[in-house]
Scaffold this motif. Structure first.
Motif, mmCIF file in Angstrom:
data_model
loop_
_atom_site.group_PDB
_atom_site.id
_atom_site.type_symbol
_atom_site.label_atom_id
_atom_site.label_comp_id
_atom_site.label_asym_id
_atom_site.label_seq_id
_atom_site.Cartn_x
_atom_site.Cartn_y
_atom_site.Cartn_z
ATOM 1 N N ASP A 21 51.681 -1.441 10.210
ATOM 2 C CA ASP A 21 53.061 -1.778 9.858
ATOM 3 C C ASP A 21 53.668 -0.579 9.125
ATOM 4 O O ASP A 21 53.214 -0.235 8.032
ATOM 5 N N PRO A 22 54.687 0.078 9.685
ATOM 6 C CA PRO A 22 55.229 1.302 9.071
ATOM 7 C C PRO A 22 55.660 1.137 7.620
ATOM 8 O O PRO A 22 55.399 2.013 6.790
ATOM 9 N N ALA A 23 56.308 0.019 7.300
ATOM 10 C CA ALA A 23 56.791 -0.175 5.930
ATOM 11 C C ALA A 23 55.624 -0.379 4.965
ATOM 12 O O ALA A 23 55.582 0.215 3.883
ATOM 13 N N LEU A 24 54.672 -1.227 5.342
ATOM 14 C CA LEU A 24 53.507 -1.459 4.485
ATOM 15 C C LEU A 24 52.692 -0.174 4.324
ATOM 16 O O LEU A 24 52.238 0.140 3.220
ATOM 17 N N LYS A 25 52.522 0.551 5.414
ATOM 18 C CA LYS A 25 51.743 1.786 5.343
ATOM 19 C C LYS A 25 52.408 2.807 4.425
ATOM 20 O O LYS A 25 51.734 3.477 3.621
ATOM 21 N N ALA A 26 53.723 2.931 4.530
ATOM 22 C CA ALA A 26 54.448 3.894 3.691
ATOM 23 C C ALA A 26 54.307 3.536 2.210
ATOM 24 O O ALA A 26 54.103 4.420 1.361
ATOM 25 N N ASP A 27 54.406 2.233 1.889
ATOM 26 C CA ASP A 27 54.278 1.815 0.499
ATOM 27 C C ASP A 27 52.850 2.031 0.001
ATOM 28 O O ASP A 27 52.637 2.472 -1.141
ATOM 29 N N TRP A 28 51.864 1.723 0.859
ATOM 30 C CA TRP A 28 50.461 1.946 0.486
ATOM 31 C C TRP A 28 50.197 3.422 0.228
ATOM 32 O O TRP A 28 49.585 3.788 -0.779
ATOM 33 N N MET A 29 50.683 4.281 1.103
ATOM 34 C CA MET A 29 50.462 5.716 0.939
ATOM 35 C C MET A 29 51.123 6.234 -0.334
ATOM 36 O O MET A 29 50.555 7.080 -1.041
ATOM 37 N N ALA A 30 52.298 5.707 -0.655
ATOM 38 C CA ALA A 30 52.999 6.142 -1.867
ATOM 39 C C ALA A 30 52.225 5.730 -3.115
ATOM 40 O O ALA A 30 52.064 6.530 -4.054
ATOM 41 N N GLU A 31 51.707 4.498 -3.137
ATOM 42 C CA GLU A 31 50.959 4.042 -4.312
ATOM 43 C C GLU A 31 49.625 4.773 -4.420
ATOM 44 O O GLU A 31 49.182 5.127 -5.526
ATOM 45 N N LEU A 32 48.969 5.015 -3.275
ATOM 46 C CA LEU A 32 47.716 5.756 -3.285
ATOM 47 C C LEU A 32 47.927 7.169 -3.820
ATOM 48 O O LEU A 32 47.093 7.701 -4.558
#
Length: 394
Positions: free
Chosen positions: A297-308
């Protein structure tokens, strides 16, 4: 028959955790247990994981088994995350496992199935559970030189000299990034040299990739694994989702077998499925499904990458703060390596006696070999640790 059982040796880290809990000092610091903690000492649930769990709760319609290999979509997502386009994915077999530890165990089982007389080569030092599992399975284990305790860096010449004794059919275990317990990593060029040696010897590489995203970044931390996949005809990769997704208790891991040709992949896949069946039948799915949802999911992945990335840069900041504080207190650059190490851990070169003194006098808990969890620190506790090290370590 139960009366014939003998007490098993206690896990040193679990023992340390118990000592920490029993310490009444309010200023005590836990740098032993290997989990990420935020500045408040809490292991948070990542935003994307929470969002995926909510969506899964609303959409999931069954709790039936998936497959012996786990949901194929999880395997596909992990291949993309770890290997990207370094190899044709038709050459890669994959299974879901109970955490990265489960992936390591299944890799050892596979190696034993391929070569009952296999010798498994591990770095000196390595994650203690590698050695514990090998001993329990009765597999031959040899160590290759890795860490120079004086400089707290990799002794690459000694490592390559050790690996000259590897034989055809042996398994060489490598840490893909963020070496545990030392924090000292090979360069990409050095990984290339190791790959050439392994290929020349006819051995098999197993990469333990437990901390992708915790070192230099998601892509950077996978670079060594991808380089090995490009250079070697076949290899194994044990990947963990515990740290980079923060889903420790969900026990989510993946074992990938990169085959020399696509025609070999179905046999490898069937063998991995068979091993899953023998050990725990169907692997757990909840954590794997969350990871799949996030990665696709592009939105979930982007948020995960930002928090990581926030987690990663936060640990780098703590490393730099500690190195700078030690330089100020000791008027020396002897601890500069802490800022150069990567991942959650650093081994600082203190003796067991010095580690004990730091614990008894300052209430700072680290493993006896002086491995400390950088993520157990925060901006307020770094000066306390620096003072303890400066006053204790010779």
């Amino acid at each position: 028959m139960l009366s014939t059982l003998k007490p098993q040796p206690a896990d040193k880290i679990l023992e340390l955790m118990q000592l920490y809990r029993e310490d009444p000092r309010e200023t005590k610091i836990d740098l032993g247990v290997g989990v990420y903690k935020d500045s408040d000492g809490h292991t948070p649930i990542m935003r994307a994981v929470k969002a995926a769990e909510k969506r899964l709760w609303e959409e999931e319609t069954t709790k039936s088994y998936t497959a012996l290999s786990g949901d194929p979509a999880f395997g596909a997502a992990m291949k993309s995350l770890v290997l990207a386009d370094s190899v044709d994915h038709s050459r890669v077999a994959a299974i879901a496992t109970p955490g990265g530890t489960g992936a390591i165990r299944q890799a050892f089982e596979l190696a034993k199935l391929m070569n009952p007389d296999v010798t498994v080569w591990t770095s000196d030092p390595t994650w203690p559970n590698h050695l514990s599992i090998l001993k329990f399975m009765g597999l031959e284990n040899r160590e290759y030189a890795y860490f120079d305790s004086e400089t707290c860096t990799v002794d690459f010449d000694a490592m390559m000299e050790s690996l000259k004794e590897v034989n055809s059919g042996d398994l060489v275990l490598l840490h893909g990034c963020c070496h545990n317990p030392t924090g000292a990593n090979l360069t990409l060029e050095q990984f290339g040299e190791v790959a050439e040696l392994i290929a020349d010897k006819g051995a098999l590489a197993l990469v333990d990739l437990a901390y992708q995203g915790f070192g230099d970044g998601l892509e950077e931390d996978a670079a060594a694994t991808r380089l090995l996949a490009e250079k070697l005809p076949e290899m194994l990769v044990a990947a963990s989702c515990s740290k980079n997704f923060g889903i420790y208790r969900e026990r989510t891991g993946c074992l990938m077998a990169v085959c020399e040709a696509p025609l070999q992949a179905p046999v490898a896949q069937g063998t991995l499925n068979y091993l899953n069946r023998q050990n725990y039948s169907f692997p757990p799915d909840h954590g794997a499904r969350l990871v799949t949802m996030i990665l696709t999911d592009p939105a979930l992945k982007a948020d995960w990458m930002a928090e990581l990335e926030e987690v990663r840069t936060g640990m780098l900041g703590l490393r730099r703060q500690l190195a700078d504080e030690l330089k100020r207190l000791t008027n020396s650059d002897r601890f500069d390596f802490i800022a150069e190490h990567r991942g959650m851990f650093s081994r600082i070169g203190a003796t067991p006696e010095e580690v004990l003194k730091i614990r008894e006098e300052f209430g700072i808990y680290m493993v006896g070999d002086s491995r400390m969890n950088i993520a157990g620190l925060n901006a307020r506790t770094v000066p306390l640790l620096a003072e303890a090290i400066a006053k204790t370590c010779r």
